[in-house]
Design a protein around this motif. Sequence first.
Motif, PDB file in Angstrom:
ATOM      1  N   ALA A  19       5.916 -20.899  11.189  1.00  0.00           N
ATOM      2  CA  ALA A  19       7.307 -20.452  11.244  1.00  0.00           C
ATOM      3  C   ALA A  19       7.885 -20.828  12.602  1.00  0.00           C
ATOM      4  CB  ALA A  19       7.381 -18.949  11.028  1.00  0.00           C
ATOM      5  N   ARG A  20       9.214 -20.901  12.654  1.00  0.00           N
ATOM      6  CA  ARG A  20       9.855 -21.316  13.896  1.00  0.00           C
ATOM      7  C   ARG A  20       9.607 -20.329  15.025  1.00  0.00           C
ATOM      8  NH1 ARG A  20      12.777 -25.727  13.113  1.00  0.00           N
ATOM      9  NH2 ARG A  20      13.442 -26.123  10.981  1.00  0.00           N
ATOM     10  N   SER A  21       9.502 -19.045  14.682  1.00  0.00           N
ATOM     11  CA  SER A  21       9.182 -18.052  15.700  1.00  0.00           C
ATOM     12  C   SER A  21       8.534 -16.854  15.002  1.00  0.00           C
ATOM     13  CB  SER A  21      10.441 -17.618  16.449  1.00  0.00           C
ATOM     14  OG  SER A  21      11.312 -16.979  15.546  1.00  0.00           O
ATOM     15  N   ALA A  22       7.987 -15.968  15.800  1.00  0.00           N
ATOM     16  CA  ALA A  22       7.239 -14.842  15.250  1.00  0.00           C
ATOM     17  C   ALA A  22       8.115 -13.970  14.353  1.00  0.00           C
ATOM     18  CB  ALA A  22       6.651 -14.001  16.379  1.00  0.00           C
ATOM     19  N   ASP A  23       9.384 -13.792  14.734  1.00  0.00           N
ATOM     20  CA  ASP A  23      10.221 -12.908  13.917  1.00  0.00           C
ATOM     21  C   ASP A  23      10.778 -13.611  12.688  1.00  0.00           C
ATOM     22  OD1 ASP A  23      11.797 -14.513  15.443  1.00  0.00           O
ATOM     23  OD2 ASP A  23      13.268 -12.962  15.976  1.00  0.00           O
ATOM     24  N   ARG A  24      10.420 -14.895  12.524  1.00  0.00           N
ATOM     25  CA  ARG A  24      10.872 -15.630  11.337  1.00  0.00           C
ATOM     26  C   ARG A  24       9.751 -15.767  10.306  1.00  0.00           C
ATOM     27  NH1 ARG A  24      16.402 -16.792  11.520  1.00  0.00           N
ATOM     28  NH2 ARG A  24      15.872 -14.706  10.870  1.00  0.00           N
ATOM     29  N   ILE A  25       8.600 -15.221  10.586  1.00  0.00           N
ATOM     30  CA  ILE A  25       7.455 -15.429   9.689  1.00  0.00           C
ATOM     31  C   ILE A  25       7.763 -14.938   8.277  1.00  0.00           C
ATOM     32  CG2 ILE A  25       5.030 -14.815   9.239  1.00  0.00           C
ATOM     33  CD1 ILE A  25       4.602 -14.716  12.240  1.00  0.00           C
ATOM     34  N   ASP A  26       8.333 -13.740   8.187  1.00  0.00           N
ATOM     35  CA  ASP A  26       8.606 -13.186   6.863  1.00  0.00           C
ATOM     36  C   ASP A  26       9.660 -14.002   6.112  1.00  0.00           C
ATOM     37  OD1 ASP A  26       6.704 -11.202   7.051  1.00  0.00           O
ATOM     38  OD2 ASP A  26       8.100  -9.802   8.043  1.00  0.00           O
ATOM     39  N   ASP A  27      10.676 -14.462   6.866  1.00  0.00           N
ATOM     40  CA  ASP A  27      11.696 -15.308   6.242  1.00  0.00           C
ATOM     41  C   ASP A  27      11.082 -16.615   5.765  1.00  0.00           C
ATOM     42  OD1 ASP A  27      13.733 -13.496   6.686  1.00  0.00           O
ATOM     43  OD2 ASP A  27      14.135 -14.259   8.720  1.00  0.00           O
ATOM     44  N   ALA A  28      10.278 -17.207   6.631  1.00  0.00           N
ATOM     45  CA  ALA A  28       9.630 -18.472   6.289  1.00  0.00           C
ATOM     46  C   ALA A  28       8.795 -18.297   5.020  1.00  0.00           C
ATOM     47  CB  ALA A  28       8.743 -18.938   7.441  1.00  0.00           C
ATOM     48  N   LYS A  29       8.109 -17.192   4.935  1.00  0.00           N
ATOM     49  CA  LYS A  29       7.261 -16.917   3.781  1.00  0.00           C
ATOM     50  C   LYS A  29       8.114 -16.834   2.504  1.00  0.00           C
ATOM     51  CE  LYS A  29       3.704 -13.685   2.305  1.00  0.00           C
ATOM     52  NZ  LYS A  29       2.874 -12.544   2.679  1.00  0.00           N
ATOM     53  N   ALA A  30       9.240 -16.146   2.616  1.00  0.00           N
ATOM     54  CA  ALA A  30      10.127 -15.994   1.455  1.00  0.00           C
ATOM     55  C   ALA A  30      10.693 -17.346   1.025  1.00  0.00           C
ATOM     56  CB  ALA A  30      11.254 -15.024   1.801  1.00  0.00           C
ATOM     57  N   GLN A  31      11.045 -18.167   2.026  1.00  0.00           N
ATOM     58  CA  GLN A  31      11.615 -19.483   1.705  1.00  0.00           C
ATOM     59  C   GLN A  31      10.578 -20.379   1.041  1.00  0.00           C
ATOM     60  OE1 GLN A  31      12.960 -20.518   5.606  1.00  0.00           O
ATOM     61  NE2 GLN A  31      14.530 -18.903   5.589  1.00  0.00           N
ATOM     62  N   ARG A  35       9.594 -29.116   3.852  1.00  0.00           N
ATOM     63  CA  ARG A  35      10.195 -29.609   5.100  1.00  0.00           C
ATOM     64  C   ARG A  35      11.700 -29.478   5.058  1.00  0.00           C
ATOM     65  NH1 ARG A  35       6.192 -34.108   5.365  1.00  0.00           N
ATOM     66  NH2 ARG A  35       4.643 -33.286   6.829  1.00  0.00           N
ATOM     67  N   ARG A  36      12.242 -29.806   3.894  1.00  0.00           N
ATOM     68  CA  ARG A  36      13.694 -29.784   3.792  1.00  0.00           C
ATOM     69  C   ARG A  36      14.219 -28.408   3.390  1.00  0.00           C
ATOM     70  NH1 ARG A  36      14.340 -32.503  -0.266  1.00  0.00           N
ATOM     71  NH2 ARG A  36      12.547 -33.892  -0.346  1.00  0.00           N
ATOM     72  N   GLY A  37      13.538 -27.751   2.470  1.00  0.00           N
ATOM     73  CA  GLY A  37      14.095 -26.553   1.834  1.00  0.00           C
ATOM     74  C   GLY A  37      13.801 -25.231   2.530  1.00  0.00           C
ATOM     75  N   ALA A  38      12.738 -25.192   3.335  1.00  0.00           N
ATOM     76  CA  ALA A  38      12.401 -23.911   3.980  1.00  0.00           C
ATOM     77  C   ALA A  38      12.851 -23.964   5.423  1.00  0.00           C
ATOM     78  CB  ALA A  38      10.896 -23.655   3.863  1.00  0.00           C
ATOM     79  N   ARG A  39      14.003 -23.360   5.681  1.00  0.00           N
ATOM     80  CA  ARG A  39      14.652 -23.517   6.973  1.00  0.00           C
ATOM     81  C   ARG A  39      13.812 -22.996   8.148  1.00  0.00           C
ATOM     82  NH1 ARG A  39      18.860 -20.524   8.283  1.00  0.00           N
ATOM     83  NH2 ARG A  39      18.615 -19.290   6.393  1.00  0.00           N
ATOM     84  N   ASP A  40      13.151 -21.890   7.914  1.00  0.00           N
ATOM     85  CA  ASP A  40      12.419 -21.270   9.020  1.00  0.00           C
ATOM     86  C   ASP A  40      10.994 -21.787   9.183  1.00  0.00           C
ATOM     87  OD1 ASP A  40      14.435 -19.619  10.098  1.00  0.00           O
ATOM     88  OD2 ASP A  40      14.293 -18.389   8.275  1.00  0.00           O
ATOM     89  N   VAL A  41      10.634 -22.787   8.337  1.00  0.00           N
ATOM     90  CA  VAL A  41       9.325 -23.409   8.519  1.00  0.00           C
ATOM     91  C   VAL A  41       9.509 -24.552   9.514  1.00  0.00           C
ATOM     92  CG1 VAL A  41       7.502 -24.749   7.413  1.00  0.00           C
ATOM     93  CG2 VAL A  41       8.482 -22.757   6.244  1.00  0.00           C
ATOM     94  N   GLY A  42       8.913 -24.441  10.673  1.00  0.00           N
ATOM     95  CA  GLY A  42       9.094 -25.459  11.702  1.00  0.00           C
ATOM     96  C   GLY A  42       8.163 -26.637  11.495  1.00  0.00           C
ATOM     97  N   LEU A  43       6.937 -26.370  11.118  1.00  0.00           N
ATOM     98  CA  LEU A  43       5.913 -27.400  10.977  1.00  0.00           C
ATOM     99  C   LEU A  43       5.158 -27.151   9.682  1.00  0.00           C
ATOM    100  CD1 LEU A  43       4.455 -26.947  14.572  1.00  0.00           C
ATOM    101  CD2 LEU A  43       5.846 -28.907  13.848  1.00  0.00           C
TER     102      LEU A  43
END
Lengths: 237, 405
Positions: free
Chosen positions: B229-241, B92-100
């Motif tokens: 992820a916060r949005s579709a184009d953030r999925i890969d970033d969210a995954k990396a985080q 919740r805190r560390g993965a910026r692009d994870v919305g939920l």
Amino acid sequence: MGSPALPESPLLELRKVSRVFGEGPALVKALEEVDLSVAPSEFVAITGASGSGKSTAVSILGCLDVPTSGEYLIEGHPVQTLHGDVLAALRNAKFGFIFQSYNLLPRTSALDNVALPLIYAGVDLAERQARAASALEAVGLAGREDARPNQLSGGQQQRVAIARALVNEPEVILADEPTGNLDSKTSDEIMQLISSLNERRGITVIMVTHDPKCAAWAKRRVVFRDGHIASDTKGAA
Amino acid sequence: MNPRATISLALAALLRNRMRSALTMLGVVIGVAAVLMMESLGKGATAYIEATIAGMGSNILMVVPGSAHGRTGGPSSSGAPLFGPADLEALRRGARDVGLVSPVSQRPLRTVAGGLNRSTPVSGVSPDFLLIRGWSVVQGRTLSADDERQAAQVCVVGHTIETALFSGSTALGKELRIHDVSCRVVGVLESKGASAFGMDQDDVIFMPFSTFSRRITGTDRIGLMMAAARSADRIDDAKAQITNVLRQRRHVLAGEEDDFSVRDPREVQAVLGQVTGMLTTFLLGVAGISLLVGGIGIMNIMLVSVTERTREIGIRLAVGARSADILSQFLVEAVVLSALGGMVGIGLGLLASVGLARAIQVPFVVPGGAVPIAFGVSVLVGVVFGVFPARKAARLNPLAALRFE
Ligand SMILES: Nc1ncnc2c1ncn2[C@@H]1O[C@H](COP(=O)(O)OP(=O)(O)OP(=O)(O)O)[C@@H](O)[C@H]1O
Ligand SMILES: [Mg+2]
């Protein structure tokens, strides 16, 4: 034929025509150096023993077959030089065939059988039907347009075949034993019809027959023997 | 001869030998039907996969313990430790692009209300879960952050629970006993109906993860975390985080393989795509072989037909048919035969596609593009395999043909 007839040349002319079938021991010389010329509006009866080459000669005359050697000239033009499509056009427009076994298309109405040459002449449907119907009428078969060959007697089938030979207004009718399968009364009627085509319409008729009575209708009689012409006589028999 | 006359002549000839024509067409029928089924199935499966993944919610990532390369992952097979609430908090805190993000812990449990009871999959989830799934309530409310904090004895139920345990009257505010834990129904979920595989998606109960772990499972270990992820184009970033945070928390050394895996349903889609691809290739093979066999059958029958009709050919030649006329007559006959086969195949293929789509529970997609292609192929088969017999007919000598017996 594209170009006009050369002066002095007969309508049909065989020059030293030979026709050989098979080879080696099975070799048969059906015709050997036959010379024959036919003028327009002639009525020629060809007779001779079985196997003497009558049918072979008529087939060559009708462009159904080609000589092994010698020349066949139509109005002075050597047939050997003609393309297959030109021969087809000749069979379509210049010649009409009548066979001993009628050779009608089975399961096909009399009208459609008679109209067959017109299909290949490029005539449209309405005209084909009209011309076929009048050809059937000319041979005395008005009203039998829809009959199939197997619903007609031998004599009637031969009339259909004659109508088919006539329908595209040929210059020459080639008949190979047209009455061979018919009784003498029917035979007589068919001969009457063929003879009238020659006399009234001026159509050249070349007819193979075994029957002296039929041959007597012709004005010229050619006798074949062993692939040669044995005699050629003009005038009434 | 004009084309219309040629075609009607061909039809008449084929109708004369109905049975033979029908049997000859069979290969082309099957081949063309296979082409259609292939196309329809391929498109249907793709549509199904897309719909299924869309139905899971958007931009979803699933995190499970165990290496992605070690068989199926999962705790037991790899021995990797499960996650805990601290991992969830770290994400919740560390993965910026994870919305939920939500834990998902599910068990089939005996559920009783009034005199009725049934076994139902019960899940402990955080309030984020229904948002991730994009699932809303039709009555009451969803699970709240307070419920989670207080480990409140509340639950949200699917439509099936309402009908099965409350005989259709509203479940809202009623008490349920789940595994001997009393629970108040605070919300009823919107009905999702049966899944593509026929599973009842409404036979579910969700309760706060805290309540579920304390009262029911007795453990706060987590076997599955679901994130969006916060949005579709953030999925890969969210995954990396997510990977970064968890590698640190689980002390995975540089160069070592992750002992967990972050799955993107789009990858599942790719795998399913490969499976459909294989099936499609198989059907293409069936189609190819059928069309080849069908073509050879047509050639065979046309050769027989040419022989049978030698006399007819002789008659036609004698009255003035050119060899091109004979060629086109028999070629058109072969083409009409295979084109008819193609049309029957298209009809049959469409029916079979509908049946197949029902059987394997994917939507039926009209294989629009395949219809003209299949028809074109069937015409082509007729041309290719009809040429040889037609040429044989066209080359006959008129006299020999007339004398043929
Ligand atoms: N296609 C062929 N192959 C081999 N021999 C043939 C062929 N056509 C004809 N012949 C032979 O050529 C010879 C002449 O045959 P043709 O048919 O011209 O005789 P014909 O005079 O018409 O006889 P008939 O009065 O019996 O009809 C015969 O010996 C026959 O066997
Ligand atoms: Mg003969």
